[in-house]
Design an enzyme around this catalytic site. Structure first.
Site, PDB file in Angstrom:
ATOM      1  N   ASP A 619       0.861  -1.182   0.000  1.00  0.00           N
ATOM      2  CA  ASP A 619       0.000   0.000   0.000  1.00  0.00           C
ATOM      3  C   ASP A 619       0.900   1.235   0.000  1.00  0.00           C
ATOM      4  O   ASP A 619       1.572   1.525   0.994  1.00  0.00           O
ATOM      5  CB  ASP A 619      -0.889  -0.031   1.251  1.00  0.00           C
ATOM      6  N   HIS A 620       0.898   1.963  -1.115  1.00  0.00           N
ATOM      7  CA  HIS A 620       1.828   3.080  -1.267  1.00  0.00           C
ATOM      8  C   HIS A 620       1.473   4.269  -0.367  1.00  0.00           C
ATOM      9  O   HIS A 620       2.261   5.216  -0.241  1.00  0.00           O
ATOM     10  CB  HIS A 620       1.865   3.534  -2.723  1.00  0.00           C
ATOM     11  N   ARG A 621       0.307   4.245   0.265  1.00  0.00           N
ATOM     12  CA  ARG A 621      -0.021   5.307   1.223  1.00  0.00           C
ATOM     13  C   ARG A 621       0.802   5.167   2.499  1.00  0.00           C
ATOM     14  O   ARG A 621       1.008   6.143   3.219  1.00  0.00           O
ATOM     15  CB  ARG A 621      -1.519   5.248   1.579  1.00  0.00           C
TER      16      ARG A 621
END
Length: 647
Positions: A619-621
């Site tokens: 999850d790039h967040r």
């Protein structure tokens, strides 16, 4: 025409406690609307209305212990305005009777401190696992006081009246039975005491007038009701009905087939006879105690059998229900949804008063985060949830979770050739929803890498005999679990979750790793708890055990919850790389593909090494690309030399 007394039907157990009354005098109800909720030591069950009508009087109270045949309430026929008048007129006779006992309840109420005792819970010496109140707490009627847990069920003991807790007479770990003192409550008034007394004289007087004999006749006759036994789950859909009206069934013949997300089960007939009525249809969701069919046993008389529906639908019984059920979906659609919502809400840790509040607001408790002890859902949690939803409604709608994405247009595939349409089973439907939700809400990035597992594989093969002596099989998976657990400790961002509001990251101080298992019915992900605290042999045994349970549909919900990270291995199947979908709310998942021998430059020449492809989706967040590269690099170094796990 006098009102009809509705009695408790066959509830499949000796007695049960009334934990909720869903109607009030003056309410109009439709057939199958819930009237009361009962709870035995095995299950909670709702008692539906046998027909349309208007409630004129409630003959029991929350906390009463009832059995089959007990008076429940009085009901007038729907739309019978003329019947409402005789009902009050008929009550002057019992009215003087309560006038005499009235001083007795008043005297009881004069003592402002009331004792709350354990009701009939269907078992003895049941331990207290939680105390829900403290001295000085102000409580309302039906607020939970203590939680008991037997070997069959967990149950909450509600307060029968409102007031202030003056003394708690139990502690956690105490074993309680019916009649034991729980708490002492100072009531705010004397109204609570007369309430249970009022129905008593009224129920006694109408009993002869209501001619209970016809009601008892169907029970004593040849028609027996078959209900759902204890199936270990609630709201299980019916996927097949194995009989038809008029069929002759033998004892243990299958009546219906249920399918949960873990197992398919048949419900057998407990006795031989002829099927007179089927009370369910395919797609209905059933729980313990729900009515399935009515069977006329061979020893029963035929004449009394139709007498059962007769009192419920009056003389024109056949056309009346048909006429009633035709317009019913238009009006009672909302009430039917409330019944389904109440059934779903009973799966969550909340008291009857909280569930009633949730039903009034139409709140699904699955969406509410509990802040009470052991994550119990409180009234304040439901109210806060409603306020939050109202606040959200005033904001502009954001295009999240797939909102605004145009659907795929449907097509007539049959015009190009022969087709076959096969319905998805329950497991695949749930999995599809989870996959889509994760894909739409999580910005996925996948980091690809390779790990040299030449030495690891040689070590594994050399210890096959030792594994057999330990009573297990040694596969590569336990080594991957151990190595991943090591990296998660070193890089805790991969063992975290994004908060619901997206404002913070929640770091987990435990390491539970899910392992995707391919089954004939779909994908399941059992979770291995505390991987960092277990050795290779323990992990090997647990992997084999959980995979077997997954394929046999015997996994328990607790065995699929609490994961921090997931591993999906296709090494036994094939492929060089893939992009696994993050199992939200986790932030990363590791994909393992089939290892292959490759030439690797050692600085002087090429060596043949066994290289295993790794695919890390994240999850790039929460996770940056550089962190993902460090993760696969550290994991590759550990797998190349497993002695590093000891450092």
């Amino acid at each position: 025409m006098s009102d009809e007394i509705i009695k408790i039907p066959d509830i499949g157990s000796g007695s049960a406690e009334v934990i909720e009354i869903c109607v009030a005098p003056g309410d109009s109800v439709s057939a199958d609307d819930s009237l009361i909720v009962l709870e035995s030591d095995k299950a909670s069950m709702e008692v539906p209305a046998p027909r349309d009508g208007k409630i004129t009087e409630i003959l029991l109270n929350v906390g009463d212990s009832v059995s089959e045949g007990d008076d429940m309430l009085k009901m007038a026929a729907a739309g019978a305005a003329a019947e409402a008048a005789p009902s009050p007129a008929a009550q002057p006779e019992p009215t003087p009777a309560p006038a005499a006992p009235a001083p007795a309840p008043a005297a009881a109420a004069a003592s402002s401190v009331q004792d709350v005792l354990i009701p009939d819970i269907g078992a003895e010496n049941v331990p207290v696992i939680e105390i829900c109140v403290a001295v000085g707490d102000e409580i309302s009627e039906e607020d939970s006081l203590v939680v008991l847990e037997s070997d069959k069920a967990t149950m909450e003991v509600p307060s029968p009246f409102s007031g202030v807790v003056k003394e708690i007479c139990v502690k956690e770990g105490d074993e309680m039975s019916q009649g034991d003192l729980v708490v002492k409550v100072e009531t705010t008034g004397g109204a609570a005491a007369p309430a249970p007394q009022a129905p008593a004289p009224q129920a006694a007087a109408p009993a002869p007038a209501a001619a209970p004999a016809p009601a008892a006749a169907p029970v004593a006759g040849g028609v027996q009701e078959v209900t759902v036994p204890d199936i270990g789950a609630e709201d299980v859909p019916v996927i097949e009905i194995c009989v038809a009206v008029g069929d002759e069934v033998a004892e243990e013949d299958s009546l219906i087939v249920l399918e949960s997300d873990k197992a398919t089960m048949e419900v057998p007939s407990p006795f031989a006879g002829v099927v007179k009525e089927i009370c369910v249809k395919e797609g209905d969701k059933l729980s313990q105690g729900n009515l399935i069919v009515k069977v006329e046993t061979k020893g029963g008389a035929v004449a009394p059998a139709p007498a059962a529906p007769a009192p419920q639908a009056s003389a024109p019984a056949a056309p009346a229900p048909a006429a009633a059920k035709a317009p019913a979906p238009a009006a009672p659609a909302s009430s039917q949804k409330l019944v389904e919502l109440e059934k779903a809400n009973r799966n969550f840790h909340a008291g009857p008063a909280v569930r009633r509040l949730a039903r009034e607001f139409g709140v699904n408790l699955e969406l509410v985060k509990g802040t009470g002890p052991r994550s119990r859902i409180l009234k304040e949690d439901v109210q806060a949830f409603v306020k939050a939803k109202l606040a959200e409604a005033s904001k502009p709608q954001a295009a999240t979770g797939g909102a605004g994405i145009p659907p795929v247009p449907g097509q007539d595939y049959a015009k190009w050739g022969e087709i076959e349409e096969v319905a998805l089973n329950r497991l695949r439907k749930v999995a599809a929803q989870n996959f889509q939700r994760s894909w739409l809400n999580v910005p996925h990035v996948t980091q690809f890498d390779e790990a040299d597992i030449t030495e690891l594989e040689a070590f594994r093969k050399a210890n096959k005999a030792l594994a057999e002596a330990q009573g297990t099989k040694l596969t590569p998976l336990p080594f991957f679990l151990k190595a991943v657990a090591y990296v998660l400790k070193e890089m805790p961002v991969f063992c975290s979750s994004l908060s619901e509001d997206g404002e913070s990251v929640i770091y987990k101080k435990y390491i539970n790793i899910g392992v995707a298992v391919d089954t004939p019915d779909g994908l399941l992900v059992p979770v291995i708890k505390n991987v960092d605290q277990k050795g290779i042999w323990d992990l090997s045994r647990e992997c084999i055990e959980l995979a077997g349970k997954a394929r046999d549909k015997k996994l328990k919900p607790a065995e699929m919850q609490g994961g921090c990270f997931t591993i999906s291995s296709l090494g036994s199947v094939g492929g060089t790389a893939f992009t696994p979908i993050v199992n939200a709310p986790e932030v990363a998942i590791l994909g393992i593909s089939k290892a292959a021998m490759k030439p690797v430059w050692n600085g002087k020449d090429f060596d043949a090494r066994l290289m295993c492809p790794l695919s890390l989706s994240y999850d790039h967040r929460v996770v940056n690309g550089a962190d993902a590269a460090r993760f696969t690099t550290m994991l590759g170094n550990l797998l190349a030399d497993i002695r590093r796990l000891l450092l």
